[in-house]
Design a protein around this motif. Structure first.
Motif, PDB file in Angstrom:
ATOM      1  N   TYR A 217       0.821  -1.212   0.000  1.00  0.00           N
ATOM      2  CA  TYR A 217       0.000   0.000   0.000  1.00  0.00           C
ATOM      3  C   TYR A 217       0.858   1.267   0.000  1.00  0.00           C
ATOM      4  O   TYR A 217       0.467   2.273  -0.598  1.00  0.00           O
ATOM      5  CB  TYR A 217      -0.931  -0.006   1.214  1.00  0.00           C
ATOM      6  N   ASP A 218       2.001   1.247   0.662  1.00  0.00           N
ATOM      7  CA  ASP A 218       2.854   2.439   0.678  1.00  0.00           C
ATOM      8  C   ASP A 218       3.391   2.753  -0.710  1.00  0.00           C
ATOM      9  O   ASP A 218       3.395   3.911  -1.148  1.00  0.00           O
ATOM     10  CB  ASP A 218       4.020   2.231   1.652  1.00  0.00           C
ATOM     11  N   GLU A 221       0.594   4.206  -2.850  1.00  0.00           N
ATOM     12  CA  GLU A 221       0.296   5.611  -2.546  1.00  0.00           C
ATOM     13  C   GLU A 221       1.382   6.530  -3.089  1.00  0.00           C
ATOM     14  O   GLU A 221       1.086   7.629  -3.599  1.00  0.00           O
ATOM     15  CB  GLU A 221       0.153   5.777  -1.036  1.00  0.00           C
ATOM     16  N   LYS A 222       2.644   6.118  -3.015  1.00  0.00           N
ATOM     17  CA  LYS A 222       3.718   6.939  -3.570  1.00  0.00           C
ATOM     18  C   LYS A 222       3.548   7.112  -5.078  1.00  0.00           C
ATOM     19  O   LYS A 222       3.714   8.210  -5.620  1.00  0.00           O
ATOM     20  CB  LYS A 222       5.074   6.310  -3.255  1.00  0.00           C
ATOM     21  N   SER A 225       0.452   9.405  -5.796  1.00  0.00           N
ATOM     22  CA  SER A 225       0.661  10.816  -5.470  1.00  0.00           C
ATOM     23  C   SER A 225       1.590  11.505  -6.460  1.00  0.00           C
ATOM     24  O   SER A 225       1.476  12.705  -6.682  1.00  0.00           O
ATOM     25  CB  SER A 225       1.217  10.942  -4.053  1.00  0.00           C
ATOM     26  N   ILE A 248      -6.726   2.299  -0.510  1.00  0.00           N
ATOM     27  CA  ILE A 248      -5.498   2.857   0.069  1.00  0.00           C
ATOM     28  C   ILE A 248      -5.828   3.754   1.257  1.00  0.00           C
ATOM     29  O   ILE A 248      -5.190   3.680   2.321  1.00  0.00           O
ATOM     30  CB  ILE A 248      -4.719   3.633  -1.007  1.00  0.00           C
ATOM     31  N   ARG A 249      -6.824   4.614   1.093  1.00  0.00           N
ATOM     32  CA  ARG A 249      -7.207   5.518   2.177  1.00  0.00           C
ATOM     33  C   ARG A 249      -7.714   4.736   3.395  1.00  0.00           C
ATOM     34  O   ARG A 249      -7.501   5.146   4.541  1.00  0.00           O
ATOM     35  CB  ARG A 249      -8.284   6.482   1.679  1.00  0.00           C
ATOM     36  N   ILE A 251      -6.749   1.717   4.435  1.00  0.00           N
ATOM     37  CA  ILE A 251      -5.597   1.153   5.141  1.00  0.00           C
ATOM     38  C   ILE A 251      -4.840   2.248   5.888  1.00  0.00           C
ATOM     39  O   ILE A 251      -4.283   2.018   6.969  1.00  0.00           O
ATOM     40  CB  ILE A 251      -4.677   0.424   4.150  1.00  0.00           C
ATOM     41  N   GLN A 252      -4.824   3.470   5.343  1.00  0.00           N
ATOM     42  CA  GLN A 252      -4.130   4.587   5.977  1.00  0.00           C
ATOM     43  C   GLN A 252      -4.965   5.280   7.050  1.00  0.00           C
ATOM     44  O   GLN A 252      -4.592   6.360   7.509  1.00  0.00           O
ATOM     45  CB  GLN A 252      -3.721   5.604   4.910  1.00  0.00           C
ATOM     46  N   GLU A 254      -7.672   6.884   6.853  1.00  0.00           N
ATOM     47  CA  GLU A 254      -8.357   8.097   6.397  1.00  0.00           C
ATOM     48  C   GLU A 254      -9.753   7.688   5.919  1.00  0.00           C
ATOM     49  O   GLU A 254     -10.047   7.643   4.729  1.00  0.00           O
ATOM     50  CB  GLU A 254      -7.561   8.782   5.288  1.00  0.00           C
TER      51      GLU A 254
END
Length: 487
Positions: A217-218, A221-222, A225, A248-249, A251-252, A254
């Motif tokens: 997931y990291d 997201e990179k 973005s 993704i949001r 898991i983060q 958000e």
């Protein structure tokens, strides 16, 4: 004198036989002529129309039809013809289709057009995947990707985006997605340099799917973005992007942004994409529960989704009641389903929400209650349930979940009287969110409006108007099948 024979003119005449339907090969030839016209006039919409017609024809494809079309569309001396012909299965004892329904004016195309060559790669790739010949499909997809790297034509972009999709799909079916990650990144960089926005959309979604398949997931997201953003060209790709963004949001942590993305993806997805909409609703239900909301019953009763959402309905009921024991039973009962949906880790997070909901119900029901009774009602099974209950109550008070105080001397929780909700800012916040939602939907509808190019400069003739109306009818006819195939 011989007797006269009476003639009966009233006997019904045999009805004329209906014209035979056009063969699959003839349809493929007509699609090739549409691609040729789009290539020569630089009209991308004609290439899109050819792809839609192919989707409608997909279930009727046979090996002899594809082989005959390759012989018609590609020069026999070309490398593409030799490679693609070798990938098709050989059918012994079957004769080639005869185009009895071919019109008087036979369809002919110019050889050597890159669009026709890429379309042949796409057609063979679809046929091999449908017949579960995955090794041959991987070889065909790799060859088509190699050929696409040497092309930079806007009329090829629509066909290339489909090739990218099936290239990733066949590797997903063979559990080898990690092998093509570098290739997809190189293709995305090439599409960015070529200003191929549809290719960028498609490849970005494929890369996000690749990363999320391995729980990276990291990295996802990179990439998301840093990738360039622009106006969406395909509704299907935009829906996929929103779904991956929502995951993704989530898991983060958000949850608010995740809920908005998932609900928007489910709303924008076509009705025929039932599997995609089911996945969106599953994740949206979990996110809403994590936010402390209880989804409406109508969410679980949507047409065609009732059976798929049944485990999440029971889970929602356990969270709504605030029964920790029932929550554990549901989680164990549908553990395999939640693992397959990749939502089991999120459901573990819901345990705190179940406790908080039960505590809120206790706070509303009792003006004063001992911490020991709270531990019994919440069914806390720790070594020191009273101390755990005290910490849970303190955290809930600090977070604003309940309006109460703790009497540490007597070991009580004392609830305060509930005030008038209209004396707070909650109604204003609710109305503001609804107004923002309506304004956002209006802005998206305005952006989605499309007009034919130069419509204000040149007047449309009757012949062009008939052609346009015919194309719109064909578009509406094949739209449902195209959406179903995309998802």
């Amino acid at each position: 004198m011989p007797e006269d024979v009476e003639m009966n003119d009233s006997q019904p005449q045999p009805a004329a036989a209906p014209p035979p339907a056009a063969s699959t090969l003839q349809h493929l030839k007509e699609i090739a002529s549409v691609i040729e016209a789009g290539s020569l006039t630089k009209e991308v919409r004609r290439i899109s129309r050819a792809v839609r017609l192919t989707v409608a024809l997909r279930r009727r494809l046979a090996a002899r039809d594809v082989a005959a079309f390759l012989a018609f569309a590609l020069p026999h001396s070309s490398e593409a013809f030799a490679r693609l012909s070798s990938l098709l299965p050989k059918e012994d004892g079957s004769e080639m289709d005869v185009d009895s329904a071919a019109p008087a004016a036979q369809v002919s195309i110019k050889h050597g057009l890159p669009e026709i060559e890429i379309y042949c790669y796409l057609l063979v790739l679809i046929f091999l995947i449908d017949n579960k010949k995955y090794d041959e499909a991987k070889a065909c997809a790799s060859a088509s990707i190699t050929r696409l790297k040497n092309l930079n034509r806007r009329t090829v972009d629509v066909l290339a985006s489909r090739v990218y999709t099936y290239y990733s799909y066949v590797h997903e079916l063979t559990s080898s997605l990690a092998e093509i990650r570098g290739t997809l990144l190189a293709l995305h960089r090439m599409a960015t340099l070529h200003r191929d926005e549809l290719g960028q959309e498609t490849l970005l979604n494929l890369l996000l799917r690749n990363y999320l398949h391995y729980n990276l997931y990291d990295q996802a997201e990179k990439l998301r973005s840093k990738a360039p953003r622009f106006e969406a060209h395909s509704n299907q790709q935009f829906c996929r992007y929103l779904f991956y963004l929502g995951k993704i949001r989530t898991i983060q942590l958000e949850y608010t942004d995740a809920k908005e993305s998932l609900l928007q993806a489910a709303r924008k997805a076509p009705t025929t994409a039932r599997g995609f909409r089911v996945q969106c609703n599953k994740w949206a239900i979990i996110v809403r529960l994590l936010l402390g909301e209880i989804p409406e019953r109508t969410v679980f009763m949507q047409k065609g989704m009732k059976a798929a959402l049944a485990p999440y309905f029971e889970l929602t009921n356990a969270v709504r009641v605030g029964d920790l024991e029932l929550f554990r039973a549901v989680a164990e009962k549908f553990a395999s389903t939640f693992s397959a949906d990749r939502t089991r880790n999120l459901i573990v997070r819901l345990r705190h929400n179940v406790i908080r909901t039960g505590l809120r119900n206790i706070s509303i029901s009792y003006s004063r209650i001992s911490l020991a009774d709270i531990a019994k009602k919440l069914r806390l099974d720790s070594e020191n349930p009273v101390a755990d209950a005290e910490s849970i109550v303190a955290k809930a008070i600090r977070d604003g979940a309940i309006d109460a105080t703790i009497d540490h001397a007597n070991g009580w929780m004392v609830s305060k009287e509930t005030g008038d909700v209209y004396s707070t800012n909650e109604p204003q916040i609710a109305f503001n969110s609804r107004i923002a939602f309506c304004l956002n939907m209006h802005n998206e509808a305005v952006k989605a409006l499309r007009f034919p190019p130069n419509s204000h400069k040149e007047k449309e003739s009757a012949e062009k108007r008939r052609e346009r109306l015919q194309q719109e009818e064909e578009l509406a006819k094949h739209m449902a099948e195209e959406d179903d195939d995309d998802f």
